[in-house]
Design a protein around this motif. Structure first.
Motif, mmCIF file in Angstrom:
data_model
loop_
_atom_site.group_PDB
_atom_site.id
_atom_site.type_symbol
_atom_site.label_atom_id
_atom_site.label_comp_id
_atom_site.label_asym_id
_atom_site.label_seq_id
_atom_site.Cartn_x
_atom_site.Cartn_y
_atom_site.Cartn_z
ATOM 1 N N ASP A 18 0.965 -1.214 0.302
ATOM 2 C CA ASP A 18 -0.031 -0.013 0.058
ATOM 3 C C ASP A 18 1.069 1.233 -0.185
ATOM 4 O O ASP A 18 1.675 1.878 1.076
ATOM 5 C CB ASP A 18 -1.193 0.292 0.891
ATOM 6 C CG ASP A 18 -1.647 -1.328 1.503
ATOM 7 O OD1 ASP A 18 -2.243 -0.972 0.326
ATOM 8 O OD2 ASP A 18 -2.644 -1.535 1.740
ATOM 9 N N TYR A 19 0.013 2.651 -0.739
ATOM 10 C CA TYR A 19 1.307 3.148 -0.623
ATOM 11 C C TYR A 19 0.200 4.689 -0.314
ATOM 12 O O TYR A 19 -0.878 4.702 -0.645
ATOM 13 C CB TYR A 19 1.375 4.175 -2.482
ATOM 14 C CG TYR A 19 1.944 5.093 -2.369
ATOM 15 C CD1 TYR A 19 3.385 6.016 -2.094
ATOM 16 C CD2 TYR A 19 1.418 6.346 -2.765
ATOM 17 C CE1 TYR A 19 4.061 7.348 -1.477
ATOM 18 C CE2 TYR A 19 1.589 7.351 -3.121
ATOM 19 C CZ TYR A 19 2.739 8.504 -2.555
ATOM 20 O OH TYR A 19 3.495 9.108 -2.836
ATOM 21 N N GLU A 20 0.641 4.715 0.534
ATOM 22 C CA GLU A 20 0.408 6.068 1.456
ATOM 23 C C GLU A 20 0.859 7.604 1.687
ATOM 24 O O GLU A 20 1.685 7.168 1.156
ATOM 25 C CB GLU A 20 -0.210 5.961 2.949
ATOM 26 C CG GLU A 20 -0.692 4.789 3.184
ATOM 27 C CD GLU A 20 -0.376 4.156 4.894
ATOM 28 O OE1 GLU A 20 -0.476 5.723 5.510
ATOM 29 O OE2 GLU A 20 -0.300 3.380 5.410
ATOM 30 N N PHE A 21 -0.530 8.458 0.982
ATOM 31 C CA PHE A 21 0.212 10.256 0.635
ATOM 32 C C PHE A 21 -1.172 10.779 1.757
ATOM 33 O O PHE A 21 -1.955 10.926 2.044
ATOM 34 C CB PHE A 21 -0.899 10.065 -1.182
ATOM 35 C CG PHE A 21 0.009 11.457 -0.748
ATOM 36 C CD1 PHE A 21 0.964 12.330 -0.505
ATOM 37 C CD2 PHE A 21 -1.622 12.695 -1.070
ATOM 38 C CE1 PHE A 21 0.977 13.967 -0.491
ATOM 39 C CE2 PHE A 21 -1.423 13.947 -1.180
ATOM 40 C CZ PHE A 21 -0.359 14.481 -0.938
ATOM 41 N N VAL A 32 -4.447 6.406 -0.471
ATOM 42 C CA VAL A 32 -4.060 5.285 -0.096
ATOM 43 C C VAL A 32 -4.398 4.236 -1.407
ATOM 44 O O VAL A 32 -5.400 3.991 -2.114
ATOM 45 C CB VAL A 32 -4.153 4.756 1.041
ATOM 46 C CG1 VAL A 32 -3.394 2.694 1.517
ATOM 47 C CG2 VAL A 32 -4.500 4.774 2.278
ATOM 48 N N ILE A 33 -3.504 3.947 -2.250
ATOM 49 C CA ILE A 33 -2.608 3.231 -3.611
ATOM 50 C C ILE A 33 -3.017 1.256 -3.024
ATOM 51 O O ILE A 33 -1.588 1.518 -2.344
ATOM 52 C CB ILE A 33 -3.208 3.620 -4.691
ATOM 53 C CG1 ILE A 33 -3.274 5.242 -4.508
ATOM 54 C CG2 ILE A 33 -2.608 2.940 -5.469
ATOM 55 C CD1 ILE A 33 -2.118 6.023 -5.475
ATOM 56 N N HIS A 34 -3.105 0.722 -3.881
ATOM 57 C CA HIS A 34 -2.885 -0.638 -3.295
ATOM 58 C C HIS A 34 -2.433 -0.953 -4.520
ATOM 59 O O HIS A 34 -3.037 -1.426 -5.587
ATOM 60 C CB HIS A 34 -3.881 -1.575 -2.941
ATOM 61 C CG HIS A 34 -3.661 -2.876 -2.912
ATOM 62 N ND1 HIS A 34 -2.655 -3.256 -1.951
ATOM 63 C CD2 HIS A 34 -3.681 -3.679 -3.786
ATOM 64 C CE1 HIS A 34 -2.825 -4.942 -1.515
ATOM 65 N NE2 HIS A 34 -3.138 -4.732 -3.187
ATOM 66 N N LEU A 35 -0.958 -1.268 -4.532
ATOM 67 C CA LEU A 35 -0.621 -2.208 -5.425
ATOM 68 C C LEU A 35 -0.542 -3.246 -5.478
ATOM 69 O O LEU A 35 0.673 -3.732 -4.889
ATOM 70 C CB LEU A 35 1.390 -1.456 -5.859
ATOM 71 C CG LEU A 35 1.243 0.185 -5.594
ATOM 72 C CD1 LEU A 35 2.823 0.997 -5.478
ATOM 73 C CD2 LEU A 35 0.512 1.147 -6.774
#
Length: 128
Positions: free
Chosen positions: A62-65, A108-111
């Motif tokens: 997960d990428y969190e901004f 929050v982007i799930h890669l």
């Protein structure tokens, strides 16, 4: 005359089949865009996220901004998120928006990679 017309119909049918097959085998990137950008928007964050492959496994994270901090008490509102897959051969990963995003001040982007492959994304976040 009927033989000539039959020959033309058969040749057109064969060429249509060939065009469909060649178009279906073209690999593509898995790019994703959420939201819409206007002329007043600015690039808030650009991040390059990369993960190497693991044999026979799917790699995900997960990428969190987040913008809120002591230095930045007034965060910008996200208007658009652009996730660009750097693998152009169809072996890249997939991105899904898990929470937040346009209209919010976080995302929050799930890669996720394909089995036996890694992923390499460029994430651009725009806002006002």
């Amino acid at each position: 005359m009927q033989k000539f017309l039959l020959l033309v119909c058969v040749s057109i049918g064969i060429s249509d089949t060939v065009l469909v097959e060649s178009a279906a085998t073209v690999p593509e990137s898995h790019n994703v865009i959420w939201g819409a950008r206007s002329s007043r928007d600015v690039l808030i964050k650009r991040e390059i996220v990369k993960e190497t492959f693991k044999p026979l496994r799917i790699v995900s994270s997960d990428y969190e901004f987040k913008q809120k901090s002591d230095r930045n008490p007034y965060p910008r509102t996200i208007t658009q998120i652009v996730v660009t897959d750097q693998y152009t051969d169809g072996d890249g990963g997939y991105a899904t928006l898990k929470s937040g995003g346009p209209g919010m001040d976080f995302a929050v982007i799930h890669l996720k990679s394909q089995r036996g492959h890694g992923y390499h994304f460029t994430i651009d976040i725009y806002g006002q």
